[in-house]
Design an enzyme around this catalytic site. Structure first.
Site, PDB file in Angstrom:
ATOM      1  N   THR A 113      13.971  -9.720 -11.644  1.00 21.76           N
ATOM      2  CA  THR A 113      15.139  -8.849 -11.455  1.00 21.76           C
ATOM      3  C   THR A 113      16.251  -9.543 -10.681  1.00 21.76           C
ATOM      4  OG1 THR A 113      14.056  -7.938  -9.511  1.00 21.76           O
ATOM      5  CG2 THR A 113      13.803  -6.716 -11.562  1.00 21.76           C
ATOM      6  N   ASN A 157       9.500   0.215  -1.966  1.00 21.33           N
ATOM      7  CA  ASN A 157       9.241   0.017  -0.531  1.00 21.33           C
ATOM      8  C   ASN A 157       9.426  -1.447  -0.159  1.00 21.33           C
ATOM      9  OD1 ASN A 157       6.701  -0.533  -1.911  1.00 21.33           O
ATOM     10  ND2 ASN A 157       5.747  -0.672   0.096  1.00 21.33           N
ATOM     11  N   GLN A 160       0.781  -1.245   0.000  1.00 16.76           N
ATOM     12  CA  GLN A 160       0.000   0.000   0.000  1.00 16.76           C
ATOM     13  C   GLN A 160       0.816   1.300   0.000  1.00 16.76           C
ATOM     14  OE1 GLN A 160      -3.338   2.377   2.653  1.00 16.76           O
ATOM     15  NE2 GLN A 160      -3.053   0.250   3.116  1.00 16.76           N
ATOM     16  N   SER A 161       1.837   1.374   0.847  1.00 14.02           N
ATOM     17  CA  SER A 161       2.485   2.686   1.044  1.00 14.02           C
ATOM     18  C   SER A 161       3.104   3.218  -0.247  1.00 14.02           C
ATOM     19  CB  SER A 161       3.550   2.588   2.137  1.00 14.02           C
ATOM     20  OG  SER A 161       4.585   1.717   1.718  1.00 14.02           O
ATOM     21  N   GLU A 196       1.287  -1.268   8.236  1.00 13.35           N
ATOM     22  CA  GLU A 196       0.481  -0.134   8.713  1.00 13.35           C
ATOM     23  C   GLU A 196       0.365  -0.020  10.246  1.00 13.35           C
ATOM     24  OE1 GLU A 196      -1.574   2.358   7.058  1.00 13.35           O
ATOM     25  OE2 GLU A 196      -1.827   2.988   9.127  1.00 13.35           O
ATOM     26  N   ASP A 234       0.562   3.760   6.000  1.00  4.25           N
ATOM     27  CA  ASP A 234       0.819   3.427   4.597  1.00  4.25           C
ATOM     28  C   ASP A 234       0.510   4.596   3.663  1.00  4.25           C
ATOM     29  OD1 ASP A 234       1.743   0.874   4.954  1.00  4.25           O
ATOM     30  OD2 ASP A 234      -0.207  -0.074   4.760  1.00  4.25           O
ATOM     31  N   GLY A 250      -7.889  20.121  19.374  1.00  9.65           N
ATOM     32  CA  GLY A 250      -7.468  21.523  19.435  1.00  9.65           C
ATOM     33  C   GLY A 250      -8.017  22.226  20.663  1.00  9.65           C
ATOM     34  N   GLY A 251      -8.091  23.531  20.604  1.00  9.52           N
ATOM     35  CA  GLY A 251      -8.499  24.316  21.755  1.00  9.52           C
ATOM     36  C   GLY A 251     -10.005  24.474  21.893  1.00  9.52           C
TER      37      GLY A 251
HETATM   38  N1  COA Z   1      11.930 -10.145  -9.400  1.00 11.10           N
HETATM   39  C1  COA Z   1      12.586 -10.910  -8.519  1.00 11.10           C
HETATM   40  N2  COA Z   1      12.528 -10.721  -7.187  1.00 11.10           N
HETATM   41  C2  COA Z   1      11.768  -9.707  -6.744  1.00 11.10           C
HETATM   42  C3  COA Z   1      11.059  -8.869  -7.611  1.00 11.10           C
HETATM   43  C4  COA Z   1      11.160  -9.117  -9.004  1.00 11.10           C
HETATM   44  N3  COA Z   1      10.512  -8.368  -9.881  1.00 11.10           N
HETATM   45  N4  COA Z   1      10.386  -7.959  -6.864  1.00 11.10           N
HETATM   46  C5  COA Z   1      10.666  -8.221  -5.582  1.00 11.10           C
HETATM   47  N5  COA Z   1      11.513  -9.278  -5.499  1.00 11.10           N
HETATM   48  C6  COA Z   1      12.065  -9.868  -4.283  1.00 11.10           C
HETATM   49  C7  COA Z   1      12.906  -8.902  -3.496  1.00 11.10           C
HETATM   50  O1  COA Z   1      14.172  -8.788  -4.060  1.00 11.10           O
HETATM   51  C8  COA Z   1      12.908  -9.576  -2.118  1.00 11.10           C
HETATM   52  O2  COA Z   1      13.815 -10.645  -2.136  1.00 11.10           O
HETATM   53  P1  COA Z   1      14.972 -10.924  -0.997  1.00 11.10           P
HETATM   54  O3  COA Z   1      14.255 -10.857   0.312  1.00 11.10           O
HETATM   55  O4  COA Z   1      15.466 -12.271  -1.346  1.00 11.10           O
HETATM   56  O5  COA Z   1      15.977  -9.881  -1.130  1.00 11.10           O
HETATM   57  C9  COA Z   1      11.525 -10.224  -2.077  1.00 11.10           C
HETATM   58  O6  COA Z   1      11.014 -10.216  -3.431  1.00 11.10           O
HETATM   59  C10 COA Z   1      10.414  -9.567  -1.279  1.00 11.10           C
HETATM   60  O7  COA Z   1      10.716  -8.402  -0.701  1.00 11.10           O
HETATM   61  P2  COA Z   1      10.097  -7.928   0.703  1.00 11.10           P
HETATM   62  O8  COA Z   1      10.016  -6.463   0.639  1.00 11.10           O
HETATM   63  O9  COA Z   1      10.923  -8.510   1.813  1.00 11.10           O
HETATM   64  O10 COA Z   1       8.615  -8.545   0.769  1.00 11.10           O
HETATM   65  P3  COA Z   1       7.806  -9.140   2.010  1.00 11.10           P
HETATM   66  O11 COA Z   1       6.485  -9.533   1.462  1.00 11.10           O
HETATM   67  O12 COA Z   1       8.539 -10.193   2.743  1.00 11.10           O
HETATM   68  O13 COA Z   1       7.640  -7.896   3.021  1.00 11.10           O
HETATM   69  C11 COA Z   1       6.901  -5.697   3.671  1.00 11.10           C
HETATM   70  C12 COA Z   1       6.637  -6.947   2.828  1.00 11.10           C
HETATM   71  C13 COA Z   1       5.862  -4.664   3.331  1.00 11.10           C
HETATM   72  C14 COA Z   1       6.786  -6.056   5.161  1.00 11.10           C
HETATM   73  C15 COA Z   1       8.327  -5.161   3.373  1.00 11.10           C
HETATM   74  O14 COA Z   1       8.458  -4.967   1.987  1.00 11.10           O
HETATM   75  C16 COA Z   1       8.647  -3.846   4.077  1.00 11.10           C
HETATM   76  O15 COA Z   1       8.905  -3.814   5.281  1.00 11.10           O
HETATM   77  N6  COA Z   1       8.661  -2.734   3.334  1.00 11.10           N
HETATM   78  C17 COA Z   1       9.023  -1.428   3.831  1.00 11.10           C
HETATM   79  C18 COA Z   1       7.947  -0.827   4.667  1.00 11.10           C
HETATM   80  C19 COA Z   1       6.630  -0.750   3.954  1.00 11.10           C
HETATM   81  O16 COA Z   1       6.497  -0.161   2.907  1.00 11.10           O
HETATM   82  N7  COA Z   1       5.604  -1.279   4.622  1.00 11.10           N
HETATM   83  C20 COA Z   1       4.249  -1.052   4.247  1.00 11.10           C
HETATM   84  C21 COA Z   1       3.757  -1.885   3.191  1.00 11.10           C
HETATM   85  S1  COA Z   1       2.134  -1.332   2.831  1.00 11.10           S
END
Ligand code: COA
Length: 425
Positions: free
Chosen positions: A74, A96, A17-18, A139, A168, A247-248
């Site tokens: 990637t 993010n 979301q964020s 969030e 977010d 507020g006030g």
């Molecule tokens: N091709 C290949 N790999 C990809 C990719 C692509 N196109 N896009 C993402 N990935 C991989 C990333 O490289 C990462 O791999 P790694 O952990 O081996 O390095 C993996 O997918 C997932 O990344 P991650 O961000 O850890 O996802 P998650 O689902 O485990 O965590 C969050 C989700 C939101 C908790 C985390 O991304 C986070 O803390 N983000 C920052 C704060 C944030 O924005 N939070 C609010 C979300 S609304």
């Protein structure tokens, strides 16, 4: 009509979301937002909280309007080459991921600067530098760590998170402002920079009045809080204030006609000092205008419960809309508690483009929230979110200059994937 951000290319590496909130704003305002997603999987929200089997969820569609989608692995060498070309071509990379994910992919900030010194790299993370910088954050964690939950809810209950997604979507808004500032700066310097919006910091920014109150506690009790009038002593930290106004000018949520069966038959009512006399007349207590203990705002602070109970006796005889109709012409600030159903059906919000109906090839028409920011020189049109990889071939060819054969090769090796066919739109 031209758009303010026409010509700006955003490499959108966001998910959930964020980040998507931020890039959706940029897309509405005219930027070409290229959302990079994992082949076959895509943004996790595409398949979260599914209401129509087989279709992208509302969670995804409502956060990804006006964008193009390319699928790209990637972590694969060929995929990294494509990503590198995108970094060269785009103005801003927004991401993010969890801390360190981009570095593990081989795209550290240093590397990105080498590839494109004009690039702006914008990130949302849960926390800024410090002991928690490596944490994954969602969030509600941000609402708790940013001070919001400790100050939300009622004094005799636990901390409460709010329905407004301040962690977010709030941080997405902050990041969008950071990106625009960096783009403006780049106009003068020719250089990109790194922009970071930590969710904890964003929530705290939205809770600054509570940090204000934390410091005011040193000077004595917070007299505008209901607990003051109730004789409940204050502790060391800003307390939960229920529905007290921040507020006030004292305010409360009060019952209206029908509250026994309708969970949203309530109004917010503010006893603004400037209209106190009018309030006294409306509720049938004209003597409170001059009565000692009631006539001035400081005198009233220890009687807020009594005063609001009296006002509520009056609001309970009216619907929340009647309260609005009576109070509005008298400049008494009130607001009905609107349910999401009422908002979805609100003609006024539809006319201004804040609630928009969008058609989608997989799910049919649905409602979304359009731009809450209005411009006199630009229309903000909401276009449906892209299907997974819908624009892969066109981005590879038109933006990056790949040939038809090269596109086919990327598809056949799984670096990108074949896109679903869209039934007649
Ligand atoms: N091709 C290949 N790999 C990809 C990719 C692509 N196109 N896009 C993402 N990935 C991989 C990333 O490289 C990462 O791999 P790694 O952990 O081996 O390095 C993996 O997918 C997932 O990344 P991650 O961000 O850890 O996802 P998650 O689902 O485990 O965590 C969050 C989700 C939101 C908790 C985390 O991304 C986070 O803390 N983000 C920052 C704060 C944030 O924005 N939070 C609010 C979300 S609304």
């Amino acid at each position: 009509m031209s758009k303010a951000l026409d010509g700006v290319k955003i490499l959108d590496f966001t998910h959930v979301q964020s980040g998507p909130t931020c890039t959706q704003l940029l897309a509405w305002f005219g930027a070409d937002v290229i959302k990079v997603e994992r082949p076959g999987v895509g943004d996790a929200t595409r398949k979260q909280l599914v209401d129509v089997e087989g279709a992208d969820s509302l969670y995804f569609t409502m956060l990804n309007h006006n964008k193009r989608s390319i699928t790209l692995n990637t972590k694969n060498e060929k995929g990294k080459e494509v990503l590198e070309r995108l970094v060269k071509t785009c103005d801003v990379l927004v991401e993010n991921f969890a801390p360190g994910a981009l570095d593990r992919m081989g795209f550290s900030w240093e590397r990105i600067q080498e590839i494109n010194p004009r690039m702006i790299m914008a990130s949302v993370k849960g926390f800024g530098p410090g002991p928690y910088e490596d944490c994954k954050v969602y969030e509600n964690v941000a609402q708790c760590a940013g001070g919001s939950a400790s100050t939300t809810g009622f004094l005799d209950g636990p901390p409460v998170v709010t329905g407004a997604q301040i962690g977010d979507s709030g941080t997405g808004l902050h990041l969008a402002l950071g990106i625009m500032t960096a783009l403006f700066h780049r106009e003068r310097t020719g250089k990109g920079q790194k922009v970071l919006a930590p969710m904890q910091d964003g929530v705290l920014n939205l809770c600054r009045v509570k940090l204000r109150d934390q410091q005011r506690l040193k000077a004595g009790p917070l007299k505008e809080y209901s607990q003051f009038g109730e004789g409940i002593p204050f502790g060391e930290a800003t307390p939960r204030a229920g529905n007290d106004s921040g507020g006030g000018q004292p305010g409360r949520i009060l019952k209206c006609k029908g509250w026994e069966t309708d969970p949203n038959a309530y109004t917010y009512f503010i006893t603004q000092a400037a209209v106190w006399e009018k309030i006294c007349d409306v509720i049938g207590e004209p003597e409170w205008k001059t009565k000692a203990g009631y006539a001035t705002p400081p005198e009233r602070l220890d009687k807020l419960n009594e005063i609001f109970e009296r006002i509520e006796q009056w609001t309970m005889t009216k619907s929340k809309f009647e309260v609005m109709e009576i109070c509005n012409p008298l400049d008494i600030p009130v607001g009905p508690i609107l349910s999401m159903k009422e908002i979805a059906e609100d003609e006024g919000l539809r006319k201004t483009g804040t609630v928009v109906e969008v058609d989608h090839p997989e799910r049919g028409p649905y409602l979304t929230v359009g731009s809450p920011i209005k411009f006199s020189g630009m229309d903000v049109e909401v276009k449906r979110s892209p299907l997974l990889g819908e624009h892969t071939a066109e981005i590879l060819k038109d933006v990056l200059g790949y040939s038809e054969e090269e596109v086919e090769e990327l598809k056949s090796t799984g670096v990108t994937d074949v896109v679903k066919k869209i039934a007649a739109e």
